[in-house]
Write an enzyme that holds these catalytic residues in place. Structure first.
Site: not given
Length: 706
Positions: A295-296, A298, A516
């Site tokens: 998806p996405g 083009g 982190e």
């Protein structure tokens, strides 16, 4: 004082209930059913013996009145005499001894003939109801004729004049007319009413049938047909959008990052523009081209570019528009679409999200006569059936090629499958340049650096990135978009917006910083692992902190991951929990729950799918039966024994334990760097990759060697 019979009776009907009246025989008059035929209500007063004379007088008056009705005198053709008169002596009234307002000494005298004067009658042909009642009570109305519905009457006065009166809902009207000797009749309507009713009974159904016929004709081919106002038969009409000369505003120059897909589609466009170039060599025009990709990427944009470049008639629709409320609509709309396309050939038909109707058949769920199966069968026939579809090129797009029916994908229907994949670094740079048009960018914006920080981003993702950066710049009252706005927009897209108002205690902030820092430290010291791009302890979305790694572009494009990379990935994920153990085993938190899920998933895939276990060997197990809604097996049965399942669990545990030991060894060896990095995060909340590497160089950190 003298009272006429009509006055006495009208007084009784107007509510003078103190005057007792005897039971009388009602005049025989033919009246319509909706009129009230009650004339009198006898009132018996057994307790008052003084009312007998007035009762006798009233009876005599009623007898005289009924004797001189027009019905009784009809044989002699004589006019009816005036009603008799009751005379009562006012000096004989004794209210104290009687309930009647009249005395017992009431004499009945013959009526005195009086000449009727027409000067007291109202003028005009329309009388008010009150004027009509006064004329009736004065004996100046000879007869009345009611309309069939009883709402209007026509009167004939004694002098022969006629007038109309609108009749209100007065239940006492018939009684008043009868007691005043008025002839009553009812109109039976015009002579042609019977014929009119017969014709009307036939005409109304005919008009209804004609209306339905026109509606259906309108839906089939009239004004409500294609491009019309709509009708009930429009359910079977295709809802595709037709453009004789497409004006999408998009050309191949507006499509970036999909060079190979553009090349494939440019050949199709060139075939339409210059067919002789290909037919001279015996080439045939492709019947279908399927655009496949995530998806996405083009796919729809490429279709719009084809429409803008081809210059031929262009039909576009979504596959979900074929199926509607009623059964059989899908196949009907497919037929209608291709009929219109063949009439405009050569042309292009674009079907977006074709997996909505092109899913694999044979699952048997929902019955064998599934609506979707009818639609795809009709689509298969239209694309390459007995009659063919010469001159019609079908262009379709989907992000689920694995669910499409094999008959739809074969050559002759979709001759070409064009893969529109995620763009590489060069493609992302071109896409960023396209989406930066019209935006004021600062000089520090480097598209190459942005492209390298956005691996795996599609064209839509990059468009959203630049739009979010522009919104942030406007929110900060800036005139240009700098690299800081783009970096903040990137973090917002990946992890969500910052929780600036979140209250974080110093203890929690310190714990998140060590967590982190543990991820970053283990990841930086693992050989052949992704470099650290940024570390942040600012809460975003559901995460208390984030560590960003820059994945290898080559690894993402190829999709090939080595065993050492997967083992390093598990160790990096466990680095946060190992760093929390610096505060003691009793102070570890649930912050590593997502890390454990990632580690377990990678370890199980290594054993079951990738063949990275010596005991299981190069065998893929646990494949399952597939999705039953895609025409595959209904049930998911295990293809290995319980003994093999125990071995799989032991192998998974062994891989996880090994990764945990590696992470523990790295953190214990570089505990000083861990403390410095955590303290730097507490102070600054965000540390970028360059600052992080300088800290490593100063601490003389060494890569892990197994």
């Amino acid at each position: 004082m003298a009272f006429s019979t009509s006055s006495l009776l009208s007084t009784n009907f107007l509510g003078a209930r103190n005057i007792p009246t005897p039971k009388t025989t009602k005049p025989s008059i033919s009246l319509p059913l909706f009129f009230k035929t009650k004339f009198f209500n006898s009132q018996n007063d057994n307790n008052n013996n003084n009312s007998e004379p007035i009762k006798s007088a009233a009876v005599s008056a009623l007898i005289l009145s009924s004797m001189f009705t027009p019905a009784a005198l009809a044989a002699d053709n004589l006019p009816p005499p005036p009603p008799p008169v009751l005379e009562a002596q006012p000096n004989q009234l004794n209210p104290a001894n009687s309930t009647s307002p009249f005395s017992q000494n009431i004499s009945l005298t013959a009526p005195k003939p009086q000449a009727q004067s027409s000067t007291d009658l109202p003028d005009g042909s329309q009388w008010r109801y009150s004027e009509f009642l006064n004329a009736v009570k004065k004996g100046k109305v000879e007869r009345v004729r009611f309309s069939k519905d009883g709402s209007v009457l026509q009167l004939t006065a004694v002098d022969g004049r006629r007038a109309n009166v609108i009749v209100p809902n007065d239940p006492d009207l018939i009684d008043i007319l009868a007691m005043n000797g008025v002839d009553i009749s009812v109109s039976e309507g015009e002579q042609g009413n019977g014929l009119f009713s017969f014709v009307g009974s036939l005409l109304l159904p005919f008009l209804a049938f004609a209306g339905l016929f026109l509606i259906f004709r309108r839906g089939q081919g009239g004004p409500g047909g294609p491009g019309g106002l709509g009708g009930p038969m429009d359910f079977g009409r295709s809802k595709s959008k037709f453009q004789e000369v497409p004006e999408t505003g998009v050309t191949f120059a507006d499509v970036a990052g999909a060079d190979q897909a553009k090349l494939e589609l440019q050949e199709v466009v060139d075939f339409l523009k210059n067919p002789d170039k290909y037919t001279a060599l015996g080439a045939k025009i492709p019947k279908g081209c399927l655009l496949v990709g995530p998806p996405g990427t083009g796919k729809t944009l490429l279709a719009r570019a084809v429409a803008g470049e081809a210059g031929t008639p262009f039909f576009s629709c979504a596959a979900s528009e074929f199926v509607e409320l009623f059964v059989g609509v899908g196949a009907s709309r497919v037929r209608d679409l291709f009929e219109k396309a063949k009439s405009k050939a050569p042309c292009i038909v674009f079907i977006d999200e074709i997996d909505a109707v092109g899913r694999q058949r044979g699952a048997g769920l929902g019955g064998g006569n599934d609506e979707r199966e009818q639609t795809i069968n009709q689509l298969l026939t239209e694309m390459d059936g007995f009659s063919g579809n010469s001159g019609v090129i079908v262009l379709a797009a989907t992000n689920r090629p694995d669910v499409l029916d094999s008959a739809l994908l074969r050559p002759g229907r979709f001759d070409r499958q064009v893969t529109v994949d995620r763009p590489d670094v060069a493609g992302r740079v071109k896409i960023l340049q396209v989406h930066s048009r019209g935006k004021a960018l600062a000089k520090d914006v480097d598209f190459d650096k942005i492209a390298r920080r956005t691996p795996g981003f599609t064209g839509v993702d990059l468009q959203n990135l630049m739009n979010e950066a522009a919104i942030l710049a406007a929110r900060r009252d800036l005139k240009e978009i700098s690299k800081d706005e783009i970096a903040d927009a990137l973090e917002r897209i990946i992890a969500g917006p910052e929780k600036k108002n979140a209250v974080v205690s110093e203890e929690k902030k310190k714990l998140v910083a060590y967590h982190e820092a543990g991820h970053a430290l283990v990841g930086a010291l693992m050989p052949e692992y992704d470099p650290v791009a940024k570390i942040s302890i600012i809460p975003r979305g559901q995460a208390g902190g984030l560590t960003f790694f820059a994945p290898s572009e080559e690894r993402l494009e190829s999709g090939l991951y080595s065993r050492s990379y997967l083992e390093n990935q598990m160790a990096v994920a466990l680095g946060g929990r190992v760093a929390e153990e610096v505060f003691g085993q009793d102070n570890v938190t649930t912050g590593a729950s997502n890390d454990f899920m990632q580690v377990s998933r990678v370890a199980r895939q290594m054993v079951e799918r990738f063949g990275f276990s010596k005991k299981i060997g190069q065998v893929a197990i646990g494949g399952g039966g597939g999705n039953p809604f895609l025409g595959q097996q209904m049930s998911s049965q295990k293809d290995y024994s319980m003994a093999t399942a125990d071995i799989v669990d032991k192998e998974v545990r062994e891989l996880v334990d090994k990764a945990y030991e590696r992470a523990t060894q790295i953190i214990n060896t570089h505990i000083d760097i861990l403390h410095k990095l955590a303290q730097l995060l507490i102070e600054k909340e965000t540390v970028d990759g360059e600052e992080f590497m300088s800290l490593f160089i100063d601490g003389k950190a060494e890569l892990y060697v197994s």
